[in-house]
Motif scaffolding. Structure first.
Motif, short mmCIF file in Angstrom:
data_model
loop_
_atom_site.label_atom_id
_atom_site.label_comp_id
_atom_site.label_asym_id
_atom_site.label_seq_id
_atom_site.Cartn_x
_atom_site.Cartn_y
_atom_site.Cartn_z
N VAL A 73 -8.65 -12.81 -4.44
CA VAL A 73 -8.48 -11.36 -4.57
C VAL A 73 -9.22 -10.71 -3.40
O VAL A 73 -10.42 -10.93 -3.24
N MET A 74 -8.50 -9.94 -2.59
CA MET A 74 -9.12 -9.34 -1.40
C MET A 74 -8.81 -7.86 -1.35
O MET A 74 -7.72 -7.43 -1.74
N GLY A 75 -9.76 -7.12 -0.82
CA GLY A 75 -9.54 -5.69 -0.67
C GLY A 75 -9.74 -5.26 0.76
O GLY A 75 -10.46 -5.91 1.53
N ALA A 76 -9.12 -4.15 1.12
CA ALA A 76 -9.21 -3.61 2.47
C ALA A 76 -10.01 -2.30 2.44
O ALA A 76 -10.55 -1.91 1.41
N GLY A 77 -10.08 -1.65 3.59
CA GLY A 77 -10.65 -0.31 3.65
C GLY A 77 -9.60 0.71 3.27
O GLY A 77 -8.42 0.38 3.15
N VAL A 78 -10.00 1.98 3.09
CA VAL A 78 -9.01 3.00 2.73
C VAL A 78 -8.12 3.29 3.94
O VAL A 78 -8.53 3.15 5.08
N ASP A 79 -6.89 3.69 3.64
CA ASP A 79 -6.04 4.24 4.69
C ASP A 79 -6.58 5.63 5.05
O ASP A 79 -7.11 6.34 4.21
N ALA A 80 -6.41 6.01 6.33
CA ALA A 80 -7.10 7.20 6.84
C ALA A 80 -6.59 8.50 6.21
O ALA A 80 -7.35 9.45 6.06
N TYR A 81 -5.31 8.53 5.87
CA TYR A 81 -4.70 9.81 5.50
C TYR A 81 -4.80 10.09 4.00
O TYR A 81 -4.95 9.19 3.18
N ILE A 82 -4.70 11.40 3.68
CA ILE A 82 -4.66 11.83 2.29
C ILE A 82 -3.34 11.38 1.68
O ILE A 82 -2.29 11.53 2.30
N SER A 83 -3.38 10.82 0.48
CA SER A 83 -2.14 10.37 -0.14
C SER A 83 -2.28 10.28 -1.65
O SER A 83 -3.35 9.98 -2.17
N TYR A 84 -1.16 10.53 -2.31
CA TYR A 84 -1.06 10.32 -3.76
C TYR A 84 0.04 9.29 -4.05
O TYR A 84 0.56 9.23 -5.16
N ALA A 85 0.42 8.51 -3.06
CA ALA A 85 1.64 7.71 -3.18
C ALA A 85 1.42 6.30 -3.72
O ALA A 85 2.38 5.58 -3.91
N GLN A 86 0.18 5.89 -3.94
CA GLN A 86 -0.09 4.52 -4.41
C GLN A 86 0.55 3.47 -3.50
O GLN A 86 1.04 2.44 -3.96
N ARG A 87 0.61 3.77 -2.21
CA ARG A 87 0.98 2.75 -1.24
C ARG A 87 0.31 3.10 0.08
O ARG A 87 0.02 4.26 0.34
N GLY A 88 0.05 2.07 0.87
CA GLY A 88 -0.62 2.30 2.13
C GLY A 88 0.16 1.67 3.27
O GLY A 88 1.30 1.23 3.08
N SER A 89 -0.46 1.64 4.44
CA SER A 89 0.23 1.13 5.63
C SER A 89 -0.07 -0.35 5.82
O SER A 89 -1.18 -0.81 5.55
N VAL A 90 0.91 -1.08 6.32
CA VAL A 90 0.80 -2.53 6.37
C VAL A 90 -0.25 -3.00 7.38
O VAL A 90 -0.88 -4.04 7.20
#
Lengths: 92, 409
Positions: B286-303
């Protein structure tokens, strides 16, 4: 990855850009005149809407210029891009 | 095993809670049936005798960040205020399975926070000393000791960001997030709390400065007290009551590998290279990343965020090179200006807020739930959450935990 429509260079990959948060947050004209609460508001509180959001981007690995955009925070689609200093465009 | 109320097949496990319609009125309504909301409801009932309580949830129970986090538990934060609330939580974790009579697979396998720069080393040693002064187990390990605890970490000096040492909290670890939610839900339900799913809050009614009730997709509910517990959606809800919170919502991404034999004995986190890894009981890394930079409510981030996180993981753990990604996902996290939570009263009477946990709310589930329940029951903060008030952004008494929280909160 977002495709960010730089107004000068056209659409480019998000990795070329840095994000600047909410647009149109002016430094208070008279900081001394602000109450603690108003100063706190300026320092720490930004809009955080679910939906269209006026925000700043910088094409830091491209033309290196700042610009503003209106982006939907749910769909991630860019609804408008415009120059720093221009008002928020009407979104139909 | 008993049949489900709707006659579902026998193989399905028994329902752990009822699925009631909302009543027209409650003493307390908690918005958000994630870990914190369910824990708050449980402690309101168990420790304060307040059972005329509903937890309303827009989606399904524990389907937001409670289903999306990387389940890391630790309490090795820098400042006294943080040590207080996070260590309170860790102590609750240590007795939680027994208190809730449910196996939450709590495993105190130890947490390493790696240092890759001289600044990391200095800050890590400072934090170890601060932790010890606060009675929290903490050790400073040199690279060889890091390898003794976690043999698969590459401690050779010729990596891009060599491991120079690590802080180590042996009592830290992981738990099974779904089991934690189900255990709290079952216990709260058994004491009479209504867990109301598919119930979206569309408005908060405020009458002369005091909260009066909610409008929801399942009808209006009058409420003596309303407690926000909605993580990334806190700003939207607070806006319904006319409040602006110092919160920004970002996607936070994580991923799992396919099931592997046990290879990874502990939890490894690295702020400098933006990765944190453990191995779930079932066997996924199980691995986690840092937050994506932009404001979002979409429950998806950039690859590319996942790509960077994976390259960092491979640098640290060459053994992962042949592992396959099973799935990636994102949750919406509520980031505060000082990387510390906001937990307490609001300018609206009888409206309470618990948010700002950012990338690290899971570890605080029982601790935050218990002090939030105290805050709601007595209409005053518990001493442990008093430093985490909304007013601190006006008084300037911030609790800056960017060093201990950073990416790997």
């Amino acid at each position: 990855m977002l495709s960010v429509p730089c107004p000068w260079c056209g659409p480019r990959d998000e990795t070329e850009f840095s994000y600047g948060g909410q647009a149109h947050v002016a430094h208070p004209a008279e900081p001394d005149a602000l109450s603690d609460h108003e100063w706190s508001d300026y320092l720490f509180v930004r809009d955080n809407p679910r939906g269209p959001f006026a925000e700043r981007w910088c094409h830091s690995a491209g033309c290196r210029r700042w610009f503003n955009a209106v982006r939907d925070t749910v769909t991630h689609s860019f609804l408008a891009v415009y120059r720093i200093g221009d008002p928020v465009p009407e979104i139909s | 095993m008993t049949a489900a109320p709707d006659g579902a097949p026998q193989e399905h496990p028994s329902w752990l809670w009822r699925n009631p319609d909302p009543k027209p009125s409650y003493d307390v309504v908690i918005i958000g049936a994630g870990g914190h909301g369910l824990a708050t409801a449980y402690y309101l009932a168990a420790e304060h005798g307040i059972t005329n309580v509903a937890v309303v949830e827009r989606g399904w129970l524990a389907g937001g960040n409670m289903a999306r986090n990387t389940t890391i538990i630790r309490s090795n934060y820098l400042w006294d205020a943080s040590a207080g609330i996070y260590e309170h939580s860790l102590k609750r974790w240590e007795g939680l399975a027994e208190a809730l009579d449910y196996d939450i697979l709590f495993s105190q396998r130890g947490v390493l926070n790696l240092a890759h720069t001289l600044q990391d080393v200095r800050e890590g040693i400072r934090r170890v000393n601060a932790n010890r002064l606060n009675g929290i187990d903490a050790e400073w390990l040199d690279p060889q000791q890091v390898a003794d605890v976690c043999p698969i970490v590459d401690i050779s000096p010729d990596t891009r960001y060599p491991v120079l040492g690590a802080t180590y909290q042996p009592r830290g670890g992981i738990a099974k997030h779904d089991h934690v939610a189900w255990a709290f839900a079952r216990a709260a339900d058994a004491m009479g709390v209504d867990l109301v799913q598919n119930c979206e809050v569309t408005g908060i009614d405020v009458d002369r400065g005091r909260v009066a009730g909610l409008r929801t997709s399942r009808g209006p509910i009058t409420a003596g007290k309303v407690a926000l517990c909605a993580a990334g959606h806190s700003s939207v809800l607070a806006g319904m009551a006319g409040l602006r919170l110092p919160i920004q919502s970002h996607p936070l991404q994580a991923l799992v590998s396919e099931l592997l034999e046990p290879v990874h004995p502990c939890v490894v986190m690295s702020n400098a290279v933006h990765v944190y890894v453990s191995q779930a009981h079932k066997g996924e890394l199980v691995m986690g990343a840092g937050v994506d930079a932009y404001i979002s409510y979409a429950q998806r981030g950039s690859v590319h965020t996942i790509e960077r996180q994976m390259s960092a993981a491979l640098e640290l753990f060459p053994i992962f090179a042949r592992a396959h990604v099973l799935r990636t996902w994102a949750g919406i996290v509520d980031v505060s200006p000082d990387a510390s939570p906001i937990l307490g009263l609001t300018p609206v009477e009888h409206l309470y807020v618990n948010c700002g946990w950012g990338t690290g709310g899971f570890k605080a589930t029982p601790g935050a739930g218990s002090v939030y329940a105290h805050t709601i029951a007595s209409d005053a903060p518990h001493p442990l959450n008093a430093p985490f008030s909304l007013e601190r952004f006006t008084t300037g008494a911030l609790v800056d935990e960017h060093g201990a929280a950073a990416v790997a909160h």
